[in-house]
Design an enzyme around this catalytic site. Structure first.
Site, short mmCIF file in Angstrom:
data_model
loop_
_atom_site.label_atom_id
_atom_site.label_comp_id
_atom_site.label_asym_id
_atom_site.label_seq_id
_atom_site.Cartn_x
_atom_site.Cartn_y
_atom_site.Cartn_z
N ASP A 81 0.86 -1.18 0.00
CA ASP A 81 0.00 0.00 0.00
C ASP A 81 0.90 1.24 0.00
OD1 ASP A 81 -2.29 1.78 0.48
OD2 ASP A 81 -3.35 -0.01 1.16
N HIS B 49 1.63 1.91 -3.36
CA HIS B 49 0.60 2.70 -4.01
C HIS B 49 1.02 4.16 -4.17
CE1 HIS B 49 -2.96 -0.22 -2.97
NE2 HIS B 49 -2.05 -0.75 -3.78
#
Length: 454
Positions: free
Chosen positions: A276, A310
């Site tokens: 993430d 991300h």
């Protein structure tokens, strides 16, 4: 009885040491920033005793003995006012580790602390959070609550077993229902001690490392592998230094570091490889954050390298306490990394809070799935239809500055989507561009005071 006698002897011996030999030091690091950045305090245990966990009964391959030994060593270190709890070379199975003040968990080179993936090893439930909402949940694997002068140092590795936790990555109906219940409890101001989230269906994974309401925190040198949830979570902390870490965690919601309602913090010389966001700056969600009223403030990130994830730097969406004074400088993203944005600020009509004084400079990256800068004010994900909006509070966003940013291939350079009722204000780009732009170069709605010096 034998172990209790050993503990008493160790405490007695080191309690008689001279203060100059036994006293831990508090050091300060001064960081330059385009805002008023105070010196950050952190503990130095170099003159403190070292307690080897094997002297307290730790045994390789025996999780119960090692867990108890670490707890006893932490207690002994705390009682004498400062010491290092030393994990020697080899693999050591353990359950949860709960810090006390004036303790350094030190992992020698070749040491691996391997954490159980049995949820029962992280009970009883502790005062923690889930995505910005306070609750009682499974203890983080490493947990400090209201501690001062705590550290994790060394050249060893903290590693989480994942065979069981990965079964909770999917969000089945029971989990989502528990999330809705927590949202409603927080929205109605139910006391945190009455928000008990450990049951057969909630499946709320714990953070790997959470320093909760603690001061003078140091993480230096260790490798961190795998995590059930957020990897490093300084929550309501003051004076935090994180440096020289290697983080690898590719499970669901595996952010690298999540500073939340934390003030005066330095992150430097780290390598992140996670599923993430690398650095996800947060400050609580909705009513809980308005109650706690503590912005994340004075955060510097420098000289870090991101292999995958991300976002390089995310702000939000849990930012209801406010975020201000953030500097990221001299960071890079690996070639071939599959990132979304370099900088992504996200909020929605439920958050309130504020974002201001965000500075990002001297960053290089390869291909981005989205773009260099994204600012969006209507990011609700699954929550849009899952729960109602109890109170509308918009988020003022202003003073966001990027300088010397280069990417090879992006969908857009910037996409800034403010709200008509509250436009984004004062965004400045200097020497920010990409070699290839796949779609629309620049996208802006409800933006005031924009400058772009190429």
């Amino acid at each position: 009885m034998k172990n209790l006698l050993l503990l008493a002897i160790v405490v007695a011996i080191f309690s008689s040491c001279t203060p100059t030999k036994n006293k831990l030091k508090i050091k300060k690091v001064t960081v330059k920033a385009p805002f008023d950045m105070p010196a950050i305090s952190y503990p130095d245990f170099s003159d403190c005793p070292a307690f080897l966990i094997t002297d307290f009964g730790a045994a390789q391959g025996d999780q119960q003995k090692t867990s108890k030994a670490i707890a006893k060593a932490i207690d002994a270190a705390n009682q004498i006012g400062g010491a290092s709890v030393v994990i020697p070379e080899g693999e050591w199975l353990t359950g949860t580790i709960h810090f006390k003040s004036n303790v350094n968990l030190h992992l020698q080179k070749g040491a691996v602390l391997l954490f159980s993936d049995n949820p029962k090893d992280y009970l009883p439930a502790v005062h923690t959070t889930w995505e910005g909402l306070e609750c009682y949940n499974y203890s983080p694997l490493i947990y400090a609550f209201e501690c001062q002068n705590v550290a994790i140092t060394g050249e060893g590795e903290l590693k989480a077993r994942m065979d069981f936790w990965k079964n909770w990555f999917s969000r089945p109906a029971g989990h989502m229902n528990s999330l809705k219940r927590l949202y409603e409890l927080a929205g109605k101001g139910v006391p945190v001690e009455d928000r008990q989230m450990v049951n057969d269906t909630a499946n709320m994974r714990p953070q790997f490392i959470q320093f909760n309401r603690s001061e003078n925190v140091l993480l230096d040198g260790v490798k961190i592998t795998n995590s059930p949830f957020w990897t490093i979570h300084p929550y309501l902390c003051k004076d935090v230094v994180i440096r020289n870490l290697q983080v690898y965690a590719h499970g669901h919601n595996n952010d690298g570091v999540d500073p939340e309602m934390t003030q005066n913090m330095l992150i430097e010389d780290c390598v992140f490889d996670q599923g993430d966001d690398a650095i996800a700056v947060k400050s609580g969600r909705n009513q809980d954050a308005w109650r706690l009223d503590t912005p994340t403030r004075n955060l510097v990130i420098r000289n870090c390298f991101v292999r995958n994830g991300h976002q390089l730097l995310a702000v939000g969406s849990e930012l209801s306490g406010g975020v201000e004074n953030v500097l990221m400088d001299n960071c890079a993203v690996a070639d071939g990394a599959s990132m979304f944005h370099l900088v992504f600020i996200k909020t929605n009509e439920r958050r309130g809070g504020f974002v201001k004084n965000i500075y990002v400079s001297n960053v290089k990256a390869d291909k981005m799935r989205e773009g260099i800068l994204g600012i969006e004010t209507d990011v609700l994900y699954q929550w849009r239809d899952l729960v109602p909006t109890y109170e509308v509070r918009l988020t003022p966003i202003s003073d966001v500055y990027l300088e010397n940013i280069k990417a090879n291939n992006v969908k857009f350079t910037y996409r800034i989507l403010g709200q008509r009722e509250m436009p984004v204000k004062r965004v400045g780009l200097t020497n920010v561009d990409a070699d290839t732009i796949r779609e629309e170069r620049n996208i802006a709605e409800n933006l005031e005071g924009f400058t772009w010096d190429q």
